[in-house]
Structure formats: structure tokens, C-alpha cells
Scaffold this motif. Sequence first.
Motif, PDB file in Angstrom:
ATOM      1  N   SER A   1      -6.974   7.130  -7.971  1.00 46.20           N
ATOM      2  CA  SER A   1      -7.993   7.199  -6.924  1.00 46.20           C
ATOM      3  C   SER A   1      -8.180   5.823  -6.290  1.00 46.20           C
ATOM      4  O   SER A   1      -8.000   4.794  -6.949  1.00 46.20           O
ATOM      5  CB  SER A   1      -9.331   7.673  -7.512  1.00 46.20           C
ATOM      6  N   LEU A   2      -8.572   5.827  -5.030  1.00 46.43           N
ATOM      7  CA  LEU A   2      -8.817   4.577  -4.316  1.00 46.43           C
ATOM      8  C   LEU A   2     -10.072   3.895  -4.855  1.00 46.43           C
ATOM      9  O   LEU A   2     -11.110   4.527  -5.044  1.00 46.43           O
ATOM     10  CB  LEU A   2      -8.997   4.856  -2.823  1.00 46.43           C
ATOM     11  N   VAL A   3      -9.965   2.593  -5.122  1.00 46.29           N
ATOM     12  CA  VAL A   3     -11.136   1.789  -5.458  1.00 46.29           C
ATOM     13  C   VAL A   3     -11.700   1.178  -4.182  1.00 46.29           C
ATOM     14  O   VAL A   3     -12.879   1.335  -3.861  1.00 46.29           O
ATOM     15  CB  VAL A   3     -10.780   0.680  -6.474  1.00 46.29           C
ATOM     16  N   TYR A   4     -10.847   0.499  -3.420  1.00 49.36           N
ATOM     17  CA  TYR A   4     -11.298  -0.122  -2.171  1.00 49.36           C
ATOM     18  C   TYR A   4     -10.079  -0.573  -1.379  1.00 49.36           C
ATOM     19  O   TYR A   4      -9.093  -1.037  -1.952  1.00 49.36           O
ATOM     20  CB  TYR A   4     -12.180  -1.330  -2.476  1.00 49.36           C
ATOM     21  N   SER A   5     -10.170  -0.403  -0.077  1.00 52.05           N
ATOM     22  CA  SER A   5      -9.119  -0.856   0.822  1.00 52.05           C
ATOM     23  C   SER A   5      -9.665  -1.948   1.732  1.00 52.05           C
ATOM     24  O   SER A   5     -10.781  -1.833   2.252  1.00 52.05           O
ATOM     25  CB  SER A   5      -8.600   0.316   1.675  1.00 52.05           C
ATOM     26  N   TYR A   6      -8.896  -3.014   1.908  1.00 52.75           N
ATOM     27  CA  TYR A   6      -9.307  -4.150   2.735  1.00 52.75           C
ATOM     28  C   TYR A   6      -8.246  -4.383   3.810  1.00 52.75           C
ATOM     29  O   TYR A   6      -7.357  -5.237   3.673  1.00 52.75           O
ATOM     30  CB  TYR A   6      -9.482  -5.389   1.855  1.00 52.75           C
ATOM     31  N   PRO A   7      -8.304  -3.610   4.908  1.00 50.36           N
ATOM     32  CA  PRO A   7      -7.271  -3.684   5.936  1.00 50.36           C
ATOM     33  C   PRO A   7      -7.120  -5.067   6.569  1.00 50.36           C
ATOM     34  O   PRO A   7      -6.040  -5.399   7.069  1.00 50.36           O
ATOM     35  CB  PRO A   7      -7.743  -2.647   6.974  1.00 50.36           C
ATOM     36  N   GLN A   8      -8.201  -5.867   6.586  1.00 52.01           N
ATOM     37  CA  GLN A   8      -8.122  -7.189   7.217  1.00 52.01           C
ATOM     38  C   GLN A   8      -7.047  -8.063   6.596  1.00 52.01           C
ATOM     39  O   GLN A   8      -6.505  -8.948   7.253  1.00 52.01           O
ATOM     40  CB  GLN A   8      -9.476  -7.899   7.134  1.00 52.01           C
ATOM     41  N   GLN A   9      -6.734  -7.847   5.318  1.00 53.21           N
ATOM     42  CA  GLN A   9      -5.684  -8.601   4.645  1.00 53.21           C
ATOM     43  C   GLN A   9      -4.545  -7.679   4.214  1.00 53.21           C
ATOM     44  O   GLN A   9      -3.614  -8.095   3.552  1.00 53.21           O
ATOM     45  CB  GLN A   9      -6.259  -9.321   3.409  1.00 53.21           C
ATOM     46  N   ASP A  10      -4.601  -6.405   4.655  1.00 53.45           N
ATOM     47  CA  ASP A  10      -3.625  -5.380   4.294  1.00 53.45           C
ATOM     48  C   ASP A  10      -3.438  -5.294   2.781  1.00 53.45           C
ATOM     49  O   ASP A  10      -2.307  -5.267   2.277  1.00 53.45           O
ATOM     50  CB  ASP A  10      -2.283  -5.619   4.985  1.00 53.45           C
ATOM     51  N   LEU A  11      -4.551  -5.243   2.062  1.00 54.82           N
ATOM     52  CA  LEU A  11      -4.513  -5.100   0.609  1.00 54.82           C
ATOM     53  C   LEU A  11      -5.455  -3.978   0.172  1.00 54.82           C
ATOM     54  O   LEU A  11      -6.449  -3.702   0.850  1.00 54.82           O
ATOM     55  CB  LEU A  11      -4.918  -6.399  -0.081  1.00 54.82           C
ATOM     56  N   ALA A  12      -5.134  -3.368  -0.935  1.00 59.82           N
ATOM     57  CA  ALA A  12      -5.978  -2.309  -1.486  1.00 59.82           C
ATOM     58  C   ALA A  12      -5.762  -2.246  -2.987  1.00 59.82           C
ATOM     59  O   ALA A  12      -4.742  -2.711  -3.508  1.00 59.82           O
ATOM     60  CB  ALA A  12      -5.653  -0.958  -0.844  1.00 59.82           C
ATOM     61  N   VAL A  13      -6.728  -1.647  -3.683  1.00 57.84           N
ATOM     62  CA  VAL A  13      -6.614  -1.415  -5.117  1.00 57.84           C
ATOM     63  C   VAL A  13      -6.886   0.059  -5.378  1.00 57.84           C
ATOM     64  O   VAL A  13      -7.862   0.620  -4.868  1.00 57.84           O
ATOM     65  CB  VAL A  13      -7.600  -2.287  -5.920  1.00 57.84           C
ATOM     66  N   ILE A  14      -6.017   0.683  -6.169  1.00 58.39           N
ATOM     67  CA  ILE A  14      -6.249   2.039  -6.647  1.00 58.39           C
ATOM     68  C   ILE A  14      -6.322   1.981  -8.174  1.00 58.39           C
ATOM     69  O   ILE A  14      -5.940   0.976  -8.781  1.00 58.39           O
ATOM     70  CB  ILE A  14      -5.148   3.022  -6.188  1.00 58.39           C
ATOM     71  N   LYS A  15      -6.809   3.043  -8.801  1.00 56.98           N
ATOM     72  CA  LYS A  15      -6.948   3.048 -10.257  1.00 56.98           C
ATOM     73  C   LYS A  15      -6.432   4.360 -10.821  1.00 56.98           C
ATOM     74  O   LYS A  15      -6.771   5.441 -10.316  1.00 56.98           O
ATOM     75  CB  LYS A  15      -8.410   2.847 -10.665  1.00 56.98           C
ATOM     76  N   LEU A  16      -5.600   4.255 -11.840  1.00 60.91           N
ATOM     77  CA  LEU A  16      -5.086   5.448 -12.504  1.00 60.91           C
ATOM     78  C   LEU A  16      -6.235   6.204 -13.168  1.00 60.91           C
ATOM     79  O   LEU A  16      -7.107   5.607 -13.803  1.00 60.91           O
ATOM     80  CB  LEU A  16      -4.051   5.065 -13.567  1.00 60.91           C
ATOM     81  N   ASP A  17      -6.216   7.518 -13.031  1.00 61.57           N
ATOM     82  CA  ASP A  17      -7.245   8.333 -13.672  1.00 61.57           C
ATOM     83  C   ASP A  17      -7.056   8.360 -15.183  1.00 61.57           C
ATOM     84  O   ASP A  17      -8.029   8.511 -15.932  1.00 61.57           O
ATOM     85  CB  ASP A  17      -7.202   9.755 -13.105  1.00 61.57           C
ATOM     86  N   ARG A  18      -5.841   8.213 -15.610  1.00 59.58           N
ATOM     87  CA  ARG A  18      -5.547   8.116 -17.044  1.00 59.58           C
ATOM     88  C   ARG A  18      -4.576   6.974 -17.258  1.00 59.58           C
ATOM     89  O   ARG A  18      -3.541   6.918 -16.597  1.00 59.58           O
ATOM     90  CB  ARG A  18      -4.929   9.423 -17.572  1.00 59.58           C
ATOM     91  N   VAL A  19      -4.914   6.063 -18.165  1.00 62.23           N
ATOM     92  CA  VAL A  19      -4.055   4.905 -18.417  1.00 62.23           C
ATOM     93  C   VAL A  19      -3.026   5.259 -19.480  1.00 62.23           C
ATOM     94  O   VAL A  19      -3.385   5.569 -20.621  1.00 62.23           O
ATOM     95  CB  VAL A  19      -4.881   3.688 -18.876  1.00 62.23           C
ATOM     96  N   PRO A  20      -1.744   5.253 -19.137  1.00 63.70           N
ATOM     97  CA  PRO A  20      -0.720   5.636 -20.120  1.00 63.70           C
ATOM     98  C   PRO A  20      -0.474   4.519 -21.128  1.00 63.70           C
ATOM     99  O   PRO A  20      -0.780   3.346 -20.886  1.00 63.70           O
ATOM    100  CB  PRO A  20       0.517   5.868 -19.251  1.00 63.70           C
ATOM    101  N   ASP A  21       0.071   4.882 -22.255  1.00 60.45           N
ATOM    102  CA  ASP A  21       0.435   3.877 -23.258  1.00 60.45           C
ATOM    103  C   ASP A  21       1.517   2.950 -22.699  1.00 60.45           C
ATOM    104  O   ASP A  21       2.411   3.403 -21.967  1.00 60.45           O
ATOM    105  CB  ASP A  21       0.962   4.550 -24.528  1.00 60.45           C
ATOM    106  N   GLY A  22       1.426   1.690 -23.060  1.00 54.16           N
ATOM    107  CA  GLY A  22       2.470   0.742 -22.682  1.00 54.16           C
ATOM    108  C   GLY A  22       2.403   0.247 -21.259  1.00 54.16           C
ATOM    109  O   GLY A  22       3.352  -0.394 -20.790  1.00 54.16           O
TER     110      GLY A  22
END
Length: 364
Positions: A125-146
Motif C-alpha cells: 500500500s502507498l505510504v506517501y508520494s512526493y511528486p516534487q522530487q519524484d519519490l514515493a514510499v510504499i509498504k508491504l502488507d506482509r513482510v516476508p522472511d529474509g
Amino acid sequence: MDASARASRTPLLRHVVLTVLLVCCTALTAGCEGAGAPSARRHDTATAAASPATVPMAAGDLQSAYQRVIKQALPSVVQIEASRDLGSGIVYDDRGHIVTNAHVVGDEKTFRVTTAGNEEPLTASLVYSYPQQDLAVIKLDRVPDGLRPAVFGDSEKVEVGQIVLAMGSPLGLSSSVTQGIVSATGRTVSEGSADGGTGATIANMVQTSAAINPGNSGGALVNLDGQVIGIPTLAAADPSLGNAAAGIGFAIPASMARTIAGQIVREGRVVDSGRAALGITGRTVVDDRLQPAGVAIATIQSGGPAARAGLRTGDIITRVDRQSITTITSLQEALASSQPGRRTTVTYQRDGTERTAEVTLGEQ
């Protein structure tokens, strides 16, 4: 934006300061694809005799370095699928945060992510998008091992000539690697805003000869120490030919990516961009010959930097310090190379009269 800056969803065309177009590297998911003479002669002979033994060793060392870096860094690079676009991302931490380009996520909120250790895509899911620097962070709904976070390097230590590897999913070919060098640093690049482009003007970008293709956006540009030094974002294209200009790609510097992503992870948004601003919106105006001649202030932020300096709606900005301003793109480029809090001279026209104002830049 400048009329010469054009963009489409995939590949997205971009406009760069060096007057080339830039292709934003996302891909459509549907399309993924004398006495001294004798001794001198002896020296030459000895050198020639040593060469067959020396060269293979050097090549072997370099190959081993490539393979070591790939083994270390590639597991931290993921493939990101949105409903229409496909790009890449970098594992930011062990909690499942992934940093990518804003133009990869677009306006969407959910994504399918394929990591190095999982054949089946995971949801994110999207955490936040910052188009001014063309960067974004998304987060896995489930964190896999490794899940392995990447190691980010110091962009200030990047030097021209350094060998780099670009890692990502060009044309949907996941976990692909290309190699090249750092061709230049400190480039200021402007993206188009039509059909999904962010319209960002990004300073201090790393130019590389490593192949950057659709799908590489958001991936990793890695040095031989296994450190991410940039996020591949754009590739140049020849406007006359309409296709990619080989060996000219651009990556957002790792230090900027780490700064922006860190704020998003901690605060859920960007609280300190480090990007200078006048506190206006503007549009390009043309002269009697229909040539770009400045930026007219369309709206002005009450109490903002421009307003405090006495500028008004309708004023036409023609220069910032010594840099001529003819288009909104050139104004963005001038601001991108500056810092918030800096005092700068803005030259503008009001009712046909040229004036100047001392402006203390704010933050975007």
C-alpha cells in the motif's frame, strides 16, 4: 511547463537542461518486454610478455567484483506492478518499506510487489508520494522472511568515472543488471507533467552510461561497494529520432532519496524538503515574436516569500540572480539549484517597467 517538454504514460518523455528529451523509465505491464634504445626494446618486450598474464587477472578481479555486488545488492531490488504501469523499487528497511519513483505509483494506492525471495507477488500500500522530487514510499502488507534492506551510499562521494550497475525490471525482466560508469554529477533535470508525469525539476542528479530502460524506474544504481548511489529515473531520448539516446540516463541521488524516504517513514509525509520556493504559481508568457519571455505570477501565497518582497499577481519574472527566466521550467531549474533561506534578487516587469526585489526563499 515548457511546450517542448512532452510526456506520455509509458514511456514518458522528459525535457532535460541539456535540451534532450527524457524517457521516464516505467513500462506498461501489457507490453513487458642509441645506448638507451636496446633497453627500451627490452622494456617493451617484457611488458608484452607480462600482458597475457596480467590482463586476465584484472578481468577476473573485475568480474568477481561484479558478481559480489550483484549477490549483495540485487536481493534488495523489487518489481512493482500498478494497474497500468510496471517499475522497480528498493527495500528501505526490514519493516517492509520500499522507496521508488512517484511516477511509478502514479495516483494508485495498492500494488503488487515481487521480491527476490518470493515467486508470488505480495501486496503493498502507498505510504506517501512526493511528486516534487519524484519519490514515493510504499509498504508491504506482509513482510516476508529474509527481506534484505539496501545499503545507501553518500552521494557527495560519487565521482565521474566510477563503475556502477543499474538493477531493476526493464521491460518487465525482473532482477536485470546493466553496467556503466558515472558520466557526470550535479545535473538538473526537468520532467514533463502531461499524461502522468510528475513535472518535477530535480537537482544534483547522477548521469550514467548504464542502460536505463522502461521498468528500471525506482530501481538501484549501485557502486562496486554494493551501495545504492542513486535511483534510476529517466533516460534521454533524441528529439529528432524519437527514440532513446543510448548511454544517457539519470538517477536521483541516494542521499536525497534517503532523506525524503526517511521523513515519509517517520512522519508519514515530507516535512523538510530542502527545496527552495518563491510561494507562487506561474505560467510562461511570450513576446511579440511568440518566443518565451518570462513567467507571469498567476497566484501568490499570502505572507510567502514573493509576497513579503512586494511582488504581485501579474508581475512577470525575467531573472533570478544572474539566471535568465523565460519559462516556468527555467524558473523551476533556478529554484532547484538554490536553498531555502537564501536571499536572492528577482528581476521582474510590472506595467512595462523593469524592477528588482530582494527575496528570501522559502521551502516547497
